[in-house]
Write a protein that holds these residues in place. Structure first.
Motif, PDB file in Angstrom:
ATOM      1  N   SER A 174       0.905  -1.195   0.015  1.00  0.00           N
ATOM      2  CA  SER A 174      -0.200   0.105   0.074  1.00  0.00           C
ATOM      3  C   SER A 174       1.013   1.394   0.116  1.00  0.00           C
ATOM      4  N   ARG A 175       0.375   2.299   0.109  1.00  0.00           N
ATOM      5  CA  ARG A 175       0.934   3.812   0.412  1.00  0.00           C
ATOM      6  C   ARG A 175       1.264   3.762   1.660  1.00  0.00           C
ATOM      7  N   TYR A 176       1.258   2.954   2.697  1.00  0.00           N
ATOM      8  CA  TYR A 176       1.203   3.132   4.081  1.00  0.00           C
ATOM      9  C   TYR A 176       2.644   2.239   4.291  1.00  0.00           C
ATOM     10  N   PHE A 177       3.424   2.796   5.075  1.00  0.00           N
ATOM     11  CA  PHE A 177       4.646   2.217   5.642  1.00  0.00           C
ATOM     12  C   PHE A 177       5.071   2.356   7.095  1.00  0.00           C
ATOM     13  N   LEU A 178       5.612   1.476   7.786  1.00  0.00           N
ATOM     14  CA  LEU A 178       6.003   1.719   9.068  1.00  0.00           C
ATOM     15  C   LEU A 178       7.603   2.473   8.809  1.00  0.00           C
ATOM     16  N   LEU A 179       7.275   3.644   9.891  1.00  0.00           N
ATOM     17  CA  LEU A 179       8.578   4.383   9.890  1.00  0.00           C
ATOM     18  C   LEU A 179       8.986   4.496  11.488  1.00  0.00           C
ATOM     19  N   GLU A 180      10.375   3.971  11.610  1.00  0.00           N
ATOM     20  CA  GLU A 180      10.837   4.152  13.208  1.00  0.00           C
ATOM     21  C   GLU A 180      11.925   4.885  12.850  1.00  0.00           C
ATOM     22  N   PRO A 181      11.620   5.964  13.800  1.00  0.00           N
ATOM     23  CA  PRO A 181      12.568   7.051  14.092  1.00  0.00           C
ATOM     24  C   PRO A 181      13.652   6.550  15.180  1.00  0.00           C
TER      25      PRO A 181
END
Ligand SMILES: [Fe+2]
Length: 269
Positions: A102-109
């Motif tokens: 999808s256009r969504y992704f997990l972003l981990e700072p």
């Protein structure tokens, strides 16, 4: 429930060490009420060099094992993508998988120190058409001095994901406090387990539900663990997904003005 953040794939990062652990994690998740789970190993250049083809292959293998053992859990692909300068290139070239394509992704700072140019980096990725789902802001050491940045990112279209365990105190008092604050400000889009094993970091999410239901109501609690995660898997336009309470039309002004709007039903820690 749909759990979109787990480290269930065996021997690929700091999550499940063996296939047996992965299978047991899956059994725990199923008995907890989870039917779909995203496999989201870390992608952290220099530390966890995972990529989309490798994650797909590992998912296929684990799904085959689940089917063999009649464990009714559907696995989809994703990644826990660390915020690094080359992330956007990785997404656009397909090395870094989004959630179920999808256009969504997990972003981990980064956990201990605020990334330089944090907001601008996220805005740049959003400008390319992606919706970052920022993982566990409540557990970041630096949230205390950067809280308004998360409100602003949410207002500008980033999604925020809390860890279920944080809500019930499994990550200590600060994580619980910031969970309640983010939920209270109405900017949390979904809950996930961020499971790594079968013990302290297991894939249980249901124990957070009573707190969520009493604070936000049953409907919003379901959105956090089911409806919005499903919308991600369906790659729905964010504008077509139920807004979080703090960003619903009538209440966005509180974020701009920094005013609390939410009646504090949560018990203070
Ligand atoms: Fe994670």
């Amino acid at each position: 429930m749909i759990d979109l953040h787990t480290h269930i794939l065996p021997a690929i990062d700091d999550g499940a060490k063996t296939l047996e652990v992965s299978l047991e994690m899956a059994r725990i998740a199923v008995s907890d009420g989870t039917s779909v789970m995203a496999c989201t190993p870390h992608i952290y250049p220099g530390l966890y060099m995972n990529d989309s083809p490798g994650i797909h292959a590992a998912r296929d293998k684990l799904q085959h094992a689940l089917d063999t053992f009649h464990i009714p859990l559907k696995l989809v692909v994703g990644a826990d993508a660390h915020l690094v300068p080359e992330l956007l290139d990785g997404l656009s070239k397909g090395r870094v998988p989004t959630l179920h394509g999808s256009r969504y992704f997990l972003l981990e700072p980064s956990h201990h120190v605020a990334p330089p140019q944090f907001e601008n980096s996220v805005f740049q990725i959003m400008a390319a058409g992606y919706v970052p789902v920022i993982t566990h802001p409540e557990r970041l050491v630096w949230i205390e001095h950067h809280y308004p940045a998360f409100l602003e990112l949410a207002r500008r279209g980033a999604w925020l994901q809390l860890t279920a365990g944080s809500i019930v105190g499994k990550f200590g008092k600060p994580a619980r406090y910031w969970s309640e604050k983010l939920l209270g400000d109405g900017v949390v889009h979904l809950i996930a387990s961020d499971a790594h094993n079968t013990s302290k970091r297991n894939p249980v999410m249901s124990d957070a539900l009573p707190t969520l239901e009493s604070a936000l109501g049953k409907e919003e609690a379901q959105r956090l663990v089911l409806d919005r995660p499903r919308a991600i898997l369906d790659n729905k336009d964010p504008g077509e997904v139920a807004a979080v309470p703090g960003l619903a039309d009538s209440s966005t002004s509180h974020l701009r003005a920094g005013q609390p709007w939410f009646k504090r039903w949560f018990r203070r820690v």
